[in-house]
Scaffold this motif. Structure first.
Motif, PDB file in Angstrom:
ATOM      1  N   SER A 157       0.792  -1.263   0.052  1.00 35.07           N
ATOM      2  CA  SER A 157      -0.023   0.028   0.072  1.00 35.07           C
ATOM      3  C   SER A 157       0.919   1.326   0.051  1.00 35.07           C
ATOM      4  O   SER A 157       1.871   1.204   0.866  1.00 35.07           O
ATOM      5  CB  SER A 157      -0.881  -0.115   1.340  1.00 35.07           C
ATOM      6  OG  SER A 157      -1.619   1.245   1.324  1.00 35.07           O
TER       7      SER A 157
ATOM      8  N   VAL B 130      -3.633   4.477  -2.332  1.00 36.04           N
ATOM      9  CA  VAL B 130      -4.701   5.230  -1.402  1.00 36.04           C
ATOM     10  C   VAL B 130      -4.443   6.589  -1.426  1.00 36.04           C
ATOM     11  O   VAL B 130      -3.670   7.197  -0.923  1.00 36.04           O
ATOM     12  CB  VAL B 130      -4.576   4.491   0.018  1.00 36.04           C
ATOM     13  CG1 VAL B 130      -5.711   4.853   0.610  1.00 36.04           C
ATOM     14  CG2 VAL B 130      -4.556   2.855   0.006  1.00 36.04           C
TER      15      VAL B 130
ATOM     16  N   CYS C 124       4.055  10.253   0.854  1.00 32.47           N
ATOM     17  CA  CYS C 124       3.795   9.067   1.214  1.00 32.47           C
ATOM     18  C   CYS C 124       4.184   8.917   3.010  1.00 32.47           C
ATOM     19  O   CYS C 124       5.201   9.483   3.471  1.00 32.47           O
ATOM     20  CB  CYS C 124       4.128   7.707   0.366  1.00 32.47           C
ATOM     21  SG  CYS C 124       4.173   5.962   1.123  1.00 32.47           S
TER      22      CYS C 124
ATOM     23  N   ASP D  21       0.216  -3.155   4.526  1.00 31.64           N
ATOM     24  CA  ASP D  21       0.649  -1.964   4.748  1.00 31.64           C
ATOM     25  C   ASP D  21       1.644  -1.624   6.193  1.00 31.64           C
ATOM     26  O   ASP D  21       2.720  -1.306   6.087  1.00 31.64           O
ATOM     27  CB  ASP D  21      -0.634  -0.824   5.115  1.00 31.64           C
ATOM     28  CG  ASP D  21      -1.680  -1.627   5.693  1.00 31.64           C
ATOM     29  OD1 ASP D  21      -1.288  -2.334   6.729  1.00 31.64           O
ATOM     30  OD2 ASP D  21      -3.011  -1.663   5.566  1.00 31.64           O
TER      31      ASP D  21
ATOM     32  N   ILE E 275      -5.560   9.204   0.821  1.00 32.12           N
ATOM     33  CA  ILE E 275      -5.921   9.449   1.991  1.00 32.12           C
ATOM     34  C   ILE E 275      -6.749  10.761   2.187  1.00 32.12           C
ATOM     35  O   ILE E 275      -7.823  10.761   2.518  1.00 32.12           O
ATOM     36  CB  ILE E 275      -4.841   9.509   3.125  1.00 32.12           C
ATOM     37  CG1 ILE E 275      -4.143   8.178   3.234  1.00 32.12           C
ATOM     38  CG2 ILE E 275      -5.595   9.905   4.570  1.00 32.12           C
ATOM     39  CD1 ILE E 275      -5.039   6.925   3.523  1.00 32.12           C
TER      40      ILE E 275
ATOM     41  N   GLU F  96       0.022   4.893   0.484  1.00 36.65           N
ATOM     42  CA  GLU F  96      -0.846   5.768   1.232  1.00 36.65           C
ATOM     43  C   GLU F  96      -0.239   7.345   1.004  1.00 36.65           C
ATOM     44  O   GLU F  96       0.590   7.882   1.710  1.00 36.65           O
ATOM     45  CB  GLU F  96      -1.238   5.544   2.761  1.00 36.65           C
ATOM     46  CG  GLU F  96      -1.721   4.267   2.870  1.00 36.65           C
ATOM     47  CD  GLU F  96      -1.702   3.643   4.215  1.00 36.65           C
ATOM     48  OE1 GLU F  96      -1.381   4.462   5.116  1.00 36.65           O
ATOM     49  OE2 GLU F  96      -2.013   2.782   4.599  1.00 36.65           O
TER      50      GLU F  96
ATOM     51  N   GLY G 184      -9.763   5.785  -2.987  1.00 34.49           N
ATOM     52  CA  GLY G 184      -9.915   6.601  -2.066  1.00 34.49           C
ATOM     53  C   GLY G 184     -10.328   8.076  -2.904  1.00 34.49           C
ATOM     54  O   GLY G 184      -9.829   8.610  -3.944  1.00 34.49           O
TER      55      GLY G 184
END
Length: 230
Positions: free
Chosen positions: A6, A45, A14, A215, A47, A8, A76
């Motif tokens: 993952s 992802v 990140c 993750d 966020i 994010e 997302g």
């Protein structure tokens, strides 16, 4: 079994790896790192997109999509056809539809017509084999299974199940129930949620589950991706 690290993204950056320098990291560099470590694909992802309800980190997503040849899936903030189109135009392999799929199954049906089922994933939150919407558990396993069967009738072939229970997907009988969903519906099941050791990955692999999203275990140095994919 497929392993999806993952990435994010928050404000274009990140989360940092435990072994890396302090502070946020460049999302593109982290994604490239996971590819070089042998990732089958990358789970992006947004966020900020989750928080706002629409894709925010467009520049970082484009940079990663243009730089990496491995399959990418984006989760997302995907709530409109325009946002799916953005993902497709960037080179994202699959757009991940989350809450919108539960609120409006018709949106999934139309998305399949417009973009093809093989370009989409539906994601759900679960806890102990039950659907979770917001902070509420909804119904039991039968309701979860029926929802998955509804998605399958719409030709969705791949789903992500994020277990939000305190101990994650390895607690209780969640893993067995997800394997059962895979067997009954034929859906390719990807699971996520507090998978922290290689032994847990081995146990998941034994069930025939299609894939996992990793993750915390990667970023905290508890699993090395090279070991996971070997």
């Amino acid at each position: 079994m497929k392993i999806y690290p993952s990435v994010e993204i928050v404000n274009g950056q990140c989360r940092k790896m435990k072994s890396g320098p302090p502070g946020p990291s460049n999302a593109e560099q982290i994604a490239l790192h996971w590819m070089e470590e042998g990732a089958d694909g990358i789970h992006l992802v947004d966020i900020d997109g989750i928080k706002t309800g629409h894709i925010i980190n467009t520049a970082a997503i484009k940079a990663i999509a243009y730089a990496l040849p491995v399959p990418l899936q984006l989760y997302g903030g995907i709530h409109t056809f325009k946002e799916i189109e953005f993902a497709m135009n960037c080179g994202i392999r699959r757009a991940v539809i989350g809450t919108k799929a539960m609120l409006s199954p018709g949106f999934v049906k139309e998305s399949v017509k417009l973009f093809g089922a093989n370009r989409l994933i539906v994601s759900v939150h679960i806890s102990d084999g039950r659907l979770v919407y917001g902070e509420r558990e909804t119904g039991g396993f039968e309701m979860l299974l029926n929802y998955c069967m509804e998605m399958r009738r719409m030709k969705i072939s791949r789903m992500i199940f994020h277990d939000v229970s305190p101990m994650g997907v390895m607690s209780g009988n969640s893993l067995e129930l997800l394997a059962e969903i895979s067997d009954i519906t034929g859906i390719e099941v990807i699971i996520s949620g507090k998978i922290m050791t290689l032994k847990e990955l081995e146990k998941i692999n034994e069930t025939g589950i299609f894939g996992v999203v990793l993750d915390d275990a990667l970023y905290e140095g508890k699993i090395r991706l090279k070991d996971a994919v070997s």
